[in-house]
Design an enzyme around this catalytic site. Structure first.
Site, PDB file in Angstrom:
ATOM      1  N   ASP A 102       0.867  -1.170   0.000  1.00  0.00           N
ATOM      2  CA  ASP A 102       0.000   0.000   0.000  1.00  0.00           C
ATOM      3  C   ASP A 102       0.911   1.229   0.000  1.00  0.00           C
ATOM      4  O   ASP A 102       2.001   1.209   0.571  1.00  0.00           O
ATOM      5  CB  ASP A 102      -0.883  -0.012   1.250  1.00  0.00           C
ATOM      6  CG  ASP A 102      -1.780   1.205   1.328  1.00  0.00           C
ATOM      7  OD1 ASP A 102      -2.331   1.587   0.293  1.00  0.00           O
ATOM      8  OD2 ASP A 102      -1.909   1.769   2.425  1.00  0.00           O
ATOM      9  N   THR A 153       0.164   4.852   0.799  1.00  0.00           N
ATOM     10  CA  THR A 153       0.062   5.772   1.929  1.00  0.00           C
ATOM     11  C   THR A 153       0.172   5.011   3.243  1.00  0.00           C
ATOM     12  O   THR A 153      -0.549   4.054   3.488  1.00  0.00           O
ATOM     13  CB  THR A 153      -1.272   6.540   1.875  1.00  0.00           C
ATOM     14  OG1 THR A 153      -1.397   7.165   0.605  1.00  0.00           O
ATOM     15  CG2 THR A 153      -1.322   7.599   2.962  1.00  0.00           C
ATOM     16  N   ASP A 179      -1.770  -0.985   6.025  1.00  0.00           N
ATOM     17  CA  ASP A 179      -2.015  -0.391   7.342  1.00  0.00           C
ATOM     18  C   ASP A 179      -3.462  -0.007   7.587  1.00  0.00           C
ATOM     19  O   ASP A 179      -3.787   0.460   8.676  1.00  0.00           O
ATOM     20  CB  ASP A 179      -1.133   0.858   7.522  1.00  0.00           C
ATOM     21  CG  ASP A 179      -1.572   2.007   6.622  1.00  0.00           C
ATOM     22  OD1 ASP A 179      -2.176   1.743   5.554  1.00  0.00           O
ATOM     23  OD2 ASP A 179      -1.309   3.168   6.984  1.00  0.00           O
TER      24      ASP A 179
END
Length: 649
Positions: free
Chosen positions: A168, A170, A404
């Protein structure tokens, strides 16, 4: 939003959907658009009709997927399971052969039980699984000291098998904060003048956001209190600060006359950068408020090019993974061009191919072909991430997913190895195998090194245990049916196994290691070492035992002592042979072998240990026979190992 639905009315509605999609920038929504639970209204107002609540909502569906049980087996676990199945399958016919030999020899019940236990004890790699678990536990403890939590014991060594990592953007590669990448002044304005103006504008606001922080950079945040301000509005696309009779305006470039900067704007926007324009006017701020467009009286100073701030060590980690042959796929809810620009900054690849996740093919086979060549997928949904990870897995890759947020949960569940950022939402760590507690992506190289060391150490330990099993099988096939007493009692094998396998294997399992780490060749490499090693031990023991019984005329107790001594010598030679690639480690293992031989000699010398293990006292003739058998066993093992290595090369 607490429920899913469709917008009926929308007055400049802007939503933050980062939790659901991973997109860092707020997105505009119009009447008729779908809105989902878990998103937040950033600007504007509106109303929507609810379509799904509670367990039927999108956010709850992801939460339900997170609660599903998940425990994929690592390659090492699968290899050990196959090894144990092979040994169990071999034990059945070998036990039948040994039992037949006992019947034919008309052995008494006492001798039959002792022989059967000795044969089974030699066949079973009794300490292998214990040391494999211990090695993984020690690796997990070392990782915990680095701020990495292993929630599955097999997770650390599993990383050694990973050949594709899906990331991912960001929160993993970038922080949510912005950074000032470049400034582009108009003709007549210097770069330093433009930077100074940007710093002064950012410092004038008492309440700053991530954009102002990026413009301010490391410059002092102190500035005179402005005479007036016009806050930013997504409707008009600009904000203003009045100070000393001069009004400074910052906004989207489309609201300004760009004075020849259009090509640079198109290039930066095409690369996924965020571009803002800065201008000045003598018009008071009060005269600008209420207008949608910046008036023509604003003179352009230049453009500010912004991008997301790269996380510390992200570029170094990406370079390390590429050097190790690990392919990367960046999956993000942001625009493909934006993600591709970040990938270029990190040095992911020289030729970055980016696609839109909303256009992924529905056909699984076609998707599998696409993801083999794609580096970046933007505007991708959580379900799209899951499909990409699953397609890579179906293509034969060992896939790790690093994420996250809630939007990463489906992909984390689909990956063979799930790694969560501890700085993200609570749901991602709940389903992960490994948690980067400090959110440090730079810890991945250390994880990879630990995984490879665990794999190498378990493989070295397994070679010793399987060598003993091969030796036991050959011994049963030969002396197990011969008209002589079996060469070992259970206590003999316990003594020799402790000295030649148990203690060395314990040290090898925990020691640092270097070299190959090929999980797909795990069983092949073990067989290439263990079969020659077991053959050498069997030849040496059988030759020495038969010579002791028939040529030297030794009693059963002394003949068995000779067999145990030869097995110890060949076993310790195999320990040294494991470390032949490193002169220093070879010397250390040789010193360990000498100490273990001394311990064995002490057992023979001390009367009560000699009686307990049922071995004979040291004497010249048994020692000579044992020396000959040991030399023969070592020679056969060395030649067979050399031949096996040449065949592998």
């Amino acid at each position: 939003m607490t429920a899913d639905g469709a917008l009926v009315e929308a007055d400049a509605v802007t939503l933050d959907e980062a939790i659901l999609t991973g997109e860092s920038d707020p997105v505009a929504r119009r009447a008729g658009d779908t809105v989902r639970s878990g998103s937040f209204v950033v600007d504007g107002a509106g109303s929507y009709v609810v379509h799904a609540v509670g367990s039927a909502s999108y956010a709850q569906a992801i939460a339900g997927e997170a609660r599903a049980f998940r425990h994929p087996r690592s390659p090492l676990e699968l290899a050990l399971n196959r090894l144990l199945l092979l040994l169990v399958a071999a034990m059945v016919p070998l036990a039948a052969i040994l039992g037949t030999g006992l019947v034919l020899r008309h052995s008494g019940s006492r001798d039959a039980v002792a022989t059967a236990v000795a044969g089974a004890l030699a066949l079973v790699p009794e300490g292998l699984l214990l040391l494999a678990g211990l090695t993984a536990a020690v690796a997990a403890l070392r990782m915990a000291r680095r701020g990495i939590l292993a929630q599955q014991l097999n997770a650390v060594e599993s990383l050694a098998s990973v050949d594709v990592i899906c990331l991912d953007k960001t929160g993993t590669l970038t922080d949510r904060e912005l950074r000032l990448v470049d400034v582009v002044p108009v003709a007549g304005v210097t770069t330093e003048q433009l930077r100074t103006a940007l710093h002064a504008y950012a410092a004038a606001w008492s309440r700053r956001d991530e954009t102002l922080d990026a413009l301010l950079g490391d410059a002092p945040a102190q500035a005179p209190r402005p005479d007036a301000t016009v806050p930013f509005s997504s409707r008009r696309g600009w904000s203003a600060v009045e100070s000393g009779g001069i009004t400074t305006v910052l906004g989207v470039p489309e609201r300004f006359a760009l004075d020849g900067l259009e090509p640079r704007l198109r290039a930066e926007a095409g690369a996924g950068r965020r571009v803002l324009a800065l201008g000045r006017t003598a018009t008071p701020a009060s005269g600008l408020d209420g207008r949608d467009d910046a008036p023509a009286c604003v003179g352009l100073l230049g453009l500010a090019v912004l991008a997301e701030r790269l996380r510390p060590d992200a570029a170094e980690t990406v370079a390390f993974l590429r050097a190790e042959g690990v392919a990367l796929r960046i999956l993000s809810g942001d625009a493909p061009a934006t993600v591709a620009a970040i990938a270029a900054d990190l040095g992911v690849a020289g030729d970055i191919r980016a696609v839109d996740g909303r256009e992924l093919p529905a056909d699984t086979a076609e998707l599998g072909r696409l993801v083999e060549d794609v580096t970046v997928i933007g505007r991708i949904s959580p379900e799209g991430k899951r499909r990409v990870v699953a397609a890579l897995g179906d293509a034969g890759h060992y896939v790790a997913m690093v994420g996250d947020g809630v939007n990463d949960v489906p992909a984390l569940k689909a990956a063979r190895l799930a790694i969560a950022q501890g700085s993200g939402t609570d749901m991602a760590p709940a389903v992960a195998d490994l948690v980067l507690v400090r959110g440090d992506f730079g810890a991945v190289p250390a994880l990879l090194a630990e995984g490879r060391q665990t794999l190498r150490n378990v493989q070295r330990v397994a070679k010793l245990f399987v060598s003993k099993s091969v030796f036991a099988a050959l011994l049963i096939l030969t002396l197990g049916v011969a008209a002589v007493p079996y060469p070992f009692l259970p206590r003999h094998l316990s003594l020799v196994s402790t000295l030649a396998i148990g203690i060395p294997a314990f040290l090898l399992a925990l020691a640092p290691s270097h070299g190959r780490w090929e999980p797909d060749r795990f069983l092949r490499d073990i067989a290439r070492f263990s079969i020659p090693g077991g053959l050498g031990a069997a030849v040496g023991v059988e030759a020495a035992y038969l010579a002791a019984v028939h040529a030297a005329g030794l009693g059963t107790r002394d003949a068995r002592t000779v067999a145990a001594t030869v097995l110890l010598v060949v076993g310790l030679f195999l320990v040294v042979a494991l470390e032949q690639g490193s002169p220093r480690r070879t010397a250390l293992m040789a010193a360990l072998g000498a100490a273990l031989v001394a311990a064995y000699a002490l057992v023979l010398v001390v009367p009560w240990t000699r009686d307990f293990f049922h071995v004979g006292a040291p004497a010249v003739l048994p020692a000579a026979v044992a020396a000959g058998g040991g030399a023969l066993g070592v020679a056969v093992a060395a030649v067979a190992l050399h031949a096996a290595q040449r065949g592998a090369g």
